[in-house]
Design an enzyme around this catalytic site. Structure first.
Site, PDB file in Angstrom:
ATOM      1  N   GLN B  39       0.839  -1.198   0.000  1.00  0.00           N
ATOM      2  CA  GLN B  39       0.000   0.000   0.000  1.00  0.00           C
ATOM      3  C   GLN B  39       0.875   1.250   0.000  1.00  0.00           C
ATOM      4  OE1 GLN B  39      -3.358   0.173  -0.229  1.00  0.00           O
ATOM      5  NE2 GLN B  39      -3.587  -2.045  -0.250  1.00  0.00           N
ATOM      6  N   ARG B  48       0.550   9.407  -9.182  1.00  0.00           N
ATOM      7  CA  ARG B  48      -0.746   8.776  -8.900  1.00  0.00           C
ATOM      8  C   ARG B  48      -1.520   9.575  -7.857  1.00  0.00           C
ATOM      9  NH1 ARG B  48      -2.186   5.164  -4.578  1.00  0.00           N
ATOM     10  NH2 ARG B  48      -3.597   3.460  -5.170  1.00  0.00           N
ATOM     11  N   GLU B 137      -9.184   3.181  -7.858  1.00  0.00           N
ATOM     12  CA  GLU B 137      -7.890   3.075  -8.524  1.00  0.00           C
ATOM     13  C   GLU B 137      -7.705   1.610  -8.843  1.00  0.00           C
ATOM     14  OE1 GLU B 137      -3.666   2.440  -7.925  1.00  0.00           O
ATOM     15  OE2 GLU B 137      -5.004   1.903  -9.570  1.00  0.00           O
ATOM     16  N   GLU B 146      -4.629  -7.783 -13.965  1.00  0.00           N
ATOM     17  CA  GLU B 146      -5.397  -7.948 -12.719  1.00  0.00           C
ATOM     18  C   GLU B 146      -6.903  -7.993 -12.983  1.00  0.00           C
ATOM     19  OE1 GLU B 146      -4.311  -5.453  -9.337  1.00  0.00           O
ATOM     20  OE2 GLU B 146      -2.396  -5.015 -10.344  1.00  0.00           O
TER      21      GLU B 146
END
Lengths: 377, 377
Positions: B39, B48, B137, B146
């Site tokens: 994280q 980002r 996100e 993913e």
């Protein structure tokens, strides 16, 4: 259904540690063995190969005209050797698609009349007959990581004739105090990760208006576990062993039960043999022996050891448990060590370890006992 | 039951690619997000963070007094910002134990009256009401690795009000021809692995009497896949881009279906912009935009791009598909490229790619089309 069944069997036979769901087990554990690169790594381990090769070919009487079961055949090497040593029939069981390659190798080496490769897990397959010999290379890091011996026990209890022989016949776990520069490296990595975290918390508050300080404690625990408490793979030099090694577990492969290997508990002493050094941690390794059985002994006993060695290192290396901070220690001092290892609650193939120790200095003074938690991942 | 159900739904809605069993999915995919270290890596990505921060705070009209859903909240950052921007209610859904940390952060930042953290998978949770905004996100390497966008689509179809807004609103995939020294490195690694294999086969025959040559073909395929055909993560320098980049996929997050993103097919041309260089492969990346919706536009459009950049690289890097051997190429030449990407049969979160190309030289001469297979693992 399969996974639930496994779960029930698990809680009654696995000391409370949950057996990993079958599909998860395959995705996490078994699948690594389906890669030829991994098989080649093990097949390139000359110490390992020599030991099994010699164990078989120096004890042909155990194989000639006999029925053999190879548990976890991988590329098929042990099954092929068993057939070459004169076995009348070899069942080679392999859970992964590597079984197809084993079949190819068996054919290419003209042994398809003797060796039958069966793709499936040992717990699930059915053999047409009982066997005279069970051969298996089941040892993981520090012997028991992967808990593959459970599958060998299952095979033995179901398929070994009353007079049957186990290859290997015995296994032992060893431990010794060590010195290692790794302790400084890992401490540095950990300190760096925490420094970086504190800067991150500062920046996130300054630039993004969110205070992440509440996560410092769990982040710290995560980094401690990763950098300081996870057993490391190392190929130790014998000079790094600073005290007398001790046997902490002995297994008779003919009679051991799953219960016997659920937990390893040992209190041992180790005299320090090096002057003015640092106790940086403990190194753990194993050996196995091919002795046959009392009423059907090996003609030539063979030993496979993974002890620290200059020339004869193996792909198993040793498992290193680092202590932070290291202790100054010297020849004449003695360590009283309590060691405990059991299976991780989340994954029965991984281990949790607790090592406590007390330093009895040569002066007679005793430094207090400290308990340290480790993870074999 | 859950996994079988997933399986049925999979074959009908996942283009034939099997949805990974739920437990396996958790063990292989989701679990990486439960680590604070991971994280932190994403939270430390300034490009980002800036993009989402600006998208929210420069468009408070979309958040003030509104109900927001954060799909895959992780540490809770987007949910927290949404609340700070004036949302009346935020539902923050997270599949892993990271949800507990998100809850801690929400409390420590005094937003527990607005932000409700829900631990569970988006496909399974039930919200008490529909929402005005879905923020997420969800982008993986090269956008679609993913396959997390599936979960955003699911959330949108179930929980977004007819007038609701998606954050981000649009996404695009880009591709360009590149040069890279990596192509020589990987070829060297592959050649080394094969040299080593041939020695290994020789030794195993000599010392252990087993001929492993029959495994050369599968071993070679395994090494080719690993060294030559697996897309690599790189942070490309803009100088490595040797031709005009092309958009190969455009997604409207408000209307896209799972079917729309099962496959990416694109034929594009790219003029070479660098003299006397090598076509070593292709680089792929993505951008997303925060534009609001036609009848409820963003006041301030924000772009988040992962294109090759000197100063503004992101943790996504780019995905690099290397060509062996590289082609000599020069300004004035033109590439006609056919690109195809779809989900891996074994794991819907991973991708299989086919890239074919034809070099139209400035002389007018055309070099034949070659098709190359790649894997995004």
């Amino acid at each position: 259904m399969g996974s639930h069944h496994n779960g029930d069997r698990a809680s009654s036979s696995n000391g409370g540690a949950a057996l990993v769901d079958k599909d998860v087990d395959f995705a996490q554990y078994f699948c690594t063995y389906a890669f030829l690169y991994h098989q080649k790594e093990m097949l390139s381990d000359r110490v390992r190969m020599d030991a099994y090769y010699n164990a078989i070919f120096q004890n042909k009487h155990h194989f000639h005209g006999k029925v053999v079961l190879d548990v976890g055949t991988g590329s098929g090497i042990l099954a092929i050797w068993s057939a070459q040593a004169g076995a009348s029939k070899v069942y080679a069981v392999e859970a992964t698609k590597m079984a197809e390659h084993a079949r190819t190798l068996v054919k290419e080496n003209n042994l398809q009349d003797v060796v039958e490769v069966i793709e499936g897990s040992m717990e699930d397959v059915t053999l047409p007959e009982k066997v005279d010999v069970i051969i298996s290379e089941w040892m993981g890091y520090f012997l028991l990581r992967e808990s593959m011996f459970d599958s060998v026990i299952c095979a033995r209890d179901r398929w070994l004739k009353p007079s049957g022989v186990m290859y290997p016949s015995h296994a032992r776990m060893w431990m010794a105090p060590i010195r290692s520069g790794l302790v400084d490296q890992k401490k540095g990595d950990y300190d760096g990760a925490m420094d970086d975290w504190y800067n991150f918390v500062e920046d996130t508050k300054t630039y993004y208006g969110v205070d992440m300080n509440a996560l410092t404690k769990p982040f710290n625990e995560e980094q401690r576990k990763y950098y300081l408490q996870t057993a490391m793979w190392q190929n130790l030099h014998p000079h790094q062993v600073i005290g007398i090694a001790a046997i902490i577990k002995e297994i008779d492969c003919l009679t051991a039960t799953v219960n016997d290997v659920l937990e390893v508990r040992s209190n041992f002493s180790s005299s320090i043999t090096m002057e003015n050094t640092r106790l940086c941690g403990f190194g753990g390794w194993f050996d196995v022996h091919f002795r046959g059985r009392k009423d059907d002994l090996a003609q030539q006993e063979v030993e496979l050891t993974t002890a620290p060695s200059v020339d004869d290192g193996t792909h198993w290396g040793q498992q290193v448990f680092l202590l932070h901070p290291p202790d100054r220690i010297s020849e004449g001092d003695c360590l009283n060590v309590s060691f405990m290892m059991n299976r991780s609650k989340e994954n029965h193939r991984l281990m949790e370890v607790e090592i406590g120790y007390e330093i009895r200095q040569s002066s007679g003074r005793s430094l207090p006992t400290l308990k340290n938690k480790f993870y074999i991942e």
